[in-house]
Design an enzyme around this catalytic site. Structure first.
Site, PDB file in Angstrom:
ATOM      1  N   GLN A 107      76.637 100.205  49.012  1.00 11.25           N
ATOM      2  CA  GLN A 107      77.496 100.829  50.054  1.00 11.25           C
ATOM      3  C   GLN A 107      78.199  99.414  50.762  1.00 11.25           C
ATOM      4  OE1 GLN A 107      75.897 104.249  52.600  1.00 11.25           O
ATOM      5  NE2 GLN A 107      74.128 103.454  51.583  1.00 11.25           N
ATOM      6  N   ASN A 108      77.760  98.264  50.503  1.00  7.48           N
ATOM      7  CA  ASN A 108      78.112  97.013  51.233  1.00  7.48           C
ATOM      8  C   ASN A 108      79.534  96.566  50.640  1.00  7.48           C
ATOM      9  OD1 ASN A 108      75.769  97.454  52.926  1.00  7.48           O
ATOM     10  ND2 ASN A 108      74.419  95.833  51.707  1.00  7.48           N
ATOM     11  N   ASP A 110      80.254  93.255  51.238  1.00  6.26           N
ATOM     12  CA  ASP A 110      80.283  91.846  51.603  1.00  6.26           C
ATOM     13  C   ASP A 110      80.261  91.019  50.289  1.00  6.26           C
ATOM     14  OD1 ASP A 110      77.575  92.325  50.604  1.00  6.26           O
ATOM     15  OD2 ASP A 110      76.894  92.654  52.776  1.00  6.26           O
ATOM     16  N   HIS A 127      82.248 101.353  48.211  1.00  7.40           N
ATOM     17  CA  HIS A 127      83.152 101.027  49.315  1.00  7.40           C
ATOM     18  C   HIS A 127      84.042  99.959  49.023  1.00  7.40           C
ATOM     19  CE1 HIS A 127      80.008 103.651  51.954  1.00  7.40           C
ATOM     20  NE2 HIS A 127      80.798 104.581  51.129  1.00  7.40           N
ATOM     21  N   CYS A 157     102.199  89.265  53.254  1.00 11.34           N
ATOM     22  CA  CYS A 157     102.394  88.707  52.043  1.00 11.34           C
ATOM     23  C   CYS A 157     103.445  87.813  51.998  1.00 11.34           C
ATOM     24  CB  CYS A 157     102.817  89.811  51.006  1.00 11.34           C
ATOM     25  SG  CYS A 157     103.322  89.618  49.391  1.00 11.34           S
ATOM     26  N   CYS A 160     106.596  89.025  50.090  1.00 12.34           N
ATOM     27  CA  CYS A 160     107.475  90.163  50.600  1.00 12.34           C
ATOM     28  C   CYS A 160     107.408  90.373  52.159  1.00 12.34           C
ATOM     29  CB  CYS A 160     107.766  91.309  50.023  1.00 12.34           C
ATOM     30  SG  CYS A 160     106.149  92.366  50.225  1.00 12.34           S
ATOM     31  N   GLY A 198      67.354  99.949  53.036  1.00 17.12           N
ATOM     32  CA  GLY A 198      68.228  99.944  54.226  1.00 17.12           C
ATOM     33  C   GLY A 198      69.321 100.625  54.559  1.00 17.12           C
ATOM     34  N   ALA A 242      63.821  94.992  53.346  1.00 17.93           N
ATOM     35  CA  ALA A 242      64.134  94.780  51.910  1.00 17.93           C
ATOM     36  C   ALA A 242      63.643  93.240  51.537  1.00 17.93           C
ATOM     37  CB  ALA A 242      65.373  94.909  51.482  1.00 17.93           C
TER      38      ALA A 242
END
Length: 256
Positions: A107-108, A110, A127, A157, A160, A198, A242
């Site tokens: 789900q991280n 990073d 995610h 950007c 554009c 976790g 963990a």
């Protein structure tokens, strides 16, 4: 010498051919990143702008008020860029490199699993991740996340002047189809063991793999400093981080 509390997990995981490791914010907390819920959680209470973080970091907010949304995206970006994968990330990557039946569902956002060496073909980032940024108007990519965080927000950007965004799933947005397809394709094959690290498994698509494994008689393990964090039972629950558990478990699986 093996920690006796880890022995049942080591024994069961050593026998398992197909293993799914599900990781949440608690894994990266050991790298110094904030968790999303619980004590000190990123998503607790309102932001300094007076709106819940779920609203600030939402798809509608990015469209309606990109500067406000990017204020909090930038906080996440700075936190992720300011830390690194920890020993648990590297242990999981070694496990995957040694055993082709080991998958990671994270789900991280990073990117630490990739940085640690997890094989991309067996890594489901449900995610998304924080980079590379892409333009919502023309689709052009920009790999310069760190540079953009030192410029006025929202980032624009260079082609554009459209607003850039990261390839993450914001609140009120759909999960990426490719990631969902990969997850359910592998769940249809089945896993002999599912390990949660976790996470509170508050999303159905995180809890479902655990429940499916239980239904087919597979081994289920939860590692979380907060006992009974899942809301349903597992075969083995370790009230540990963990970082304290996974490197030792993997070491005994691979090298004993």
């Amino acid at each position: 010498m093996v920690n006796p509390a880890l022995q049942p997990a080591i024994h069961a995981l050593r026998q398992a051919r197909r293993v799914l490791v599900i990781t949440g914010a608690g894994l990266s907390a050991d790298s110094g990143l904030p968790t999303y819920r619980g004590i000190g959680g990123l998503y607790n209470g309102n932001t300094a702008d007076g709106v819940p973080i779920e609203q600030a970091l939402s798809g509608p907010m990015l469209r309606q008020n990109p500067a406000l949304c990017w204020r909090y995206l930038a906080e996440l970006g700075r936190a992720c860029l300011g830390a690194h994968p920890n020993a648990a990330h590297f242990a999981i990557a070694r496990w995957q490199q040694a055993r082709d039946g080991v998958w990671v569902l994270t789900q991280n956002i990073d990117g630490y699993h990739r940085a640690a060496g997890s094989p991309p073909e067996r890594l489901i980032e449900i995610h998304g991740q924080l980079s590379p940024l892409f333009c919502q108007s023309c689709g052009a990519e920009s790999p310069e996340l760190a540079a953009h965080l030192h410029r006025p927000l929202p980032p624009r950007c260079s082609h554009c002047e459209g607003v850039l965004r990261p390839p993450v799933v914001l609140f009120e947005e759909r999960l990426p189809e490719a990631a969902i397809h990969a997850l359910y394709e592998e769940l249809a094959i089945g896993y002999d063991a599912v390990v949660t690290l976790g996470t509170t498994a508050s999303f159905a698509y995180i809890a479902e793999p655990v429940l499916r494994a239980q239904a087919r008689g597979g081994f289920t393990l939860d590692i979380n400093p907060m006992p009974a964090s899942l809301g349903f039972g597992v075969d083995c629950q370790l009230a540990m981080s963990a970082l304290d558990a996974i490197p030792e478990i993997v070491s005994h699986i691979l090298f004993d």
